[in-house]
Write an enzyme that holds these catalytic residues in place. Structure first.
Site, PDB file in Angstrom:
ATOM      1  N   THR A  72       0.831  -1.209   0.000  1.00 16.86           N
ATOM      2  CA  THR A  72       0.000   0.000   0.000  1.00 16.86           C
ATOM      3  C   THR A  72       0.867   1.260   0.000  1.00 16.86           C
ATOM      4  O   THR A  72       0.695   2.143  -0.855  1.00 16.86           O
ATOM      5  CB  THR A  72      -0.917   0.009   1.252  1.00 16.86           C
ATOM      6  OG1 THR A  72      -1.670  -1.201   1.260  1.00 16.86           O
ATOM      7  CG2 THR A  72      -1.860   1.189   1.256  1.00 16.86           C
ATOM      8  N   LYS A  79       7.241   1.840  11.625  1.00 14.63           N
ATOM      9  CA  LYS A  79       7.280   2.214  13.050  1.00 14.63           C
ATOM     10  C   LYS A  79       7.840   1.107  13.932  1.00 14.63           C
ATOM     11  O   LYS A  79       8.479   1.372  14.948  1.00 14.63           O
ATOM     12  CB  LYS A  79       5.902   2.644  13.549  1.00 14.63           C
ATOM     13  CG  LYS A  79       4.757   1.721  13.183  1.00 14.63           C
ATOM     14  CD  LYS A  79       3.956   2.270  12.046  1.00 14.63           C
ATOM     15  CE  LYS A  79       3.150   1.155  11.397  1.00 14.63           C
ATOM     16  NZ  LYS A  79       2.029   1.600  10.652  1.00 14.63           N
ATOM     17  N   GLY A 110       0.891   8.955  10.045  1.00 12.47           N
ATOM     18  CA  GLY A 110       0.651   8.910   8.595  1.00 12.47           C
ATOM     19  C   GLY A 110       1.115  10.191   7.927  1.00 12.47           C
ATOM     20  O   GLY A 110       2.303  10.510   7.936  1.00 12.47           O
ATOM     21  N   LYS A 144       4.353   3.847  18.105  1.00 12.43           N
ATOM     22  CA  LYS A 144       4.367   5.274  17.747  1.00 12.43           C
ATOM     23  C   LYS A 144       4.654   6.155  18.970  1.00 12.43           C
ATOM     24  O   LYS A 144       5.386   7.138  18.867  1.00 12.43           O
ATOM     25  CB  LYS A 144       3.043   5.642  17.087  1.00 12.43           C
ATOM     26  CG  LYS A 144       2.902   4.990  15.701  1.00 12.43           C
ATOM     27  CD  LYS A 144       1.485   5.099  15.174  1.00 12.43           C
ATOM     28  CE  LYS A 144       1.376   4.515  13.773  1.00 12.43           C
ATOM     29  NZ  LYS A 144      -0.039   4.337  13.351  1.00 12.43           N
ATOM     30  N   GLY A 201      -3.419   5.296   5.517  1.00 14.41           N
ATOM     31  CA  GLY A 201      -3.895   5.335   4.136  1.00 14.41           C
ATOM     32  C   GLY A 201      -2.738   5.568   3.186  1.00 14.41           C
ATOM     33  O   GLY A 201      -1.707   6.132   3.550  1.00 14.41           O
TER      34      GLY A 201
HETATM   35  N1  HSE Z   1      -2.429   0.575  10.711  1.00 20.30           N
HETATM   36  C1  HSE Z   1      -1.974   1.887  10.975  1.00 20.30           C
HETATM   37  C2  HSE Z   1      -3.157   2.726  11.470  1.00 20.30           C
HETATM   38  C3  HSE Z   1      -1.394   2.472   9.717  1.00 20.30           C
HETATM   39  O1  HSE Z   1      -4.290   2.256  11.354  1.00 20.30           O
HETATM   40  O2  HSE Z   1      -2.948   3.812  11.992  1.00 20.30           O
HETATM   41  C4  HSE Z   1      -0.645   3.743   9.897  1.00 20.30           C
HETATM   42  O3  HSE Z   1       0.450   3.582  10.737  1.00 20.30           O
END
Ligand code: HSE
Length: 403
Positions: free
Chosen positions: A11, A100, A129, A200, A298
């Protein structure tokens, strides 16, 4: 000319290729040299894809090609991605990552390796993101003594909670929607159990407070225990349930970091953050409170952050971009157990038991509640004290409450 290789055509990797191609004129102009995508490494072939001719299967081709200046790692995980990142940095190439897990586990080591090799290791996309947060935290807020970083750090869980709150959807139906939208991790357990948010907050805390914090040092609870009953009780007192990652600097300099669902007051700006959006609040002694908000997951929002890092690395090919923090250790963190807050309790039991343990608290109500279900908000205390006072009450949900 600056040459790029992308590792992993999933992605995010495919989003990076798309943004590099679509905005190439603008990117070249800003970097003041052509930025060219030379290779894409993946185990699969993509014969019908416009970038199919760039696919290769052997990392050594990238490692040994002196023309490749910047490697974009969008493989994920801390397995092969760690090996390729070490090898790329050792070969003097800058690495840009959205990974991450890798940064949270090995960020300190990889930054030191990059520094020794005169290369940059950049990972803006690993947190929030598309939200610019790591660079502002390390640069724009550098004049502050920071005391707390707190945020909604996972788009998938925020999407699920929003759909449960707004549409009364079941947890599973909301998760399927998040997966269909490309927000979830390959294994969504990392999202719903809080591990993604944990990684994170480790990265944010390392940048904010200057020491590596390992995910194993951060007590983590996800949203699998959140029920529609909790959603209804929260709504009855004008609060929203949100999964928060928090890192708070204590007076002795140690860091208290954890991830857990919270009830947030309707007045708290984080309570209005919905769907896939993430938001991070930072407290500093000069700035006061500042909040960063945007799409936290995304394809294109994440690619936006990756490509910005590529451009930054491209501008610093000869003078590496400095990001660093100190090593981790057992003395760096403290347990959140001693952190006092108000608590939301949903329990099986009788009202007299609530009156005995928590005199004066108001009971919450919801329609359709079974007999012998009680819910209430406690005064400020530690979690251990709440458990002690529960007596005969059998706890079903226990979440911190923040104003
Ligand atoms: N799976 C993660 C989320 C993607 O839903 O935030 C972005 O780090």
């Amino acid at each position: 000319m600056v040459n790029i290789a992308i590792l992993g055509f999933g992605t995010v990797g495919s989003g990076v290729a798309e943004v590099l191609a679509k905005n190439s004129a603008h990117i070249d102009q800003k970097v003041e040299t052509p930025v060219r995508l030379k290779y894409i490494l993946d185990v699969r072939d993509f014969p019908d894809n416009p970038f199919g001719d760039k696919i290769i299967h052997d990392f050594a081709t990238i490692e040994n090609d002196p023309e490749v200046d910047i490697v974009v790692e969008t493989i994920g995980g801390a397995g092969v991605a760690l090996d390729f990142t070490r090898r790329a940095l050792s070969a003097g190439k800058s690495v840009v990552s959205s990974n991450k897990e890798l940064v949270a586990e090995h960020g300190c080591e990889l930054l030191q390796l990059a520094a020794r090799k005169g290369a940059s290791y950049l990972f803006e996309a690993s947190v929030g993101g598309g939200i610019p947060i790591l660079r502002p935290l390390s640069q724009c807020l550098a004049a502050n003594e920071l005391t707390e970083v707190c945020g909604i750090l996972n788009g998938t869980t925020n999407y699920i909670l929003t759909r449960m709150i707004r549409a009364g959807l079941s947890f599973d139906a909301a998760l399927r929607e998040a997966q269909a939208n490309g927000y979830a991790e390959a294994d969504p357990t990392a999202d719903v159990e809080g591990h993604d948010a944990c990684r994170k907050i480790c990265i944010l805390a390392a940048i904010a407070f200057g020491r590596h914090i390992y995910p194993r040092q951060v007590p983590t609870e996800g949203i699998t225990g959140v029920t529609l009953a909790d959603v209804a009780y929260a709504e009855s007192c004008n609060k929203k349930i949100k999964l928060l990652g928090r890192a708070i600097r204590q007076d002795d300099g140690r860091i208290c970091a954890y991830v857990a669902p919270h009830l947030l007051d309707g007045e708290n700006p984080l309570s209005g953050v919905e769907d896939v959006f993430n938001a991070i609040t930072v407290k500093g002694d000069a700035i006061g409170d500042v909040m960063f908000y945007g799409r936290g997951a995304g394809k294109l929002p994440t690619a936006s952050a990756v490509v910005a890092d590529v451009m930054d690395a491209a501008r610093h090919i000869k003078s590496r971009k400095r990001v660093e923090w100190g090593p981790g250790g057992e003395d760096v963190t403290v347990s959140p157990e001693r952190l006092e807050t108000a608590w939301y309790v949903r329990a099986k039991g009788r009202v007299d038991a609530v009156r005995a343990g928590f005199p004066g608290v108001a009971l919450l109500s919801r329609s359709g509640a079974p007999a012998e279900e009680v819910a209430f908000l406690t005064p400020v205390m530690t979690g251990a004290e709440v458990l002690e006072r529960l007596g005969a009450l059998e706890p079903q949900s226990l979440f911190r409450v923040l104003d």
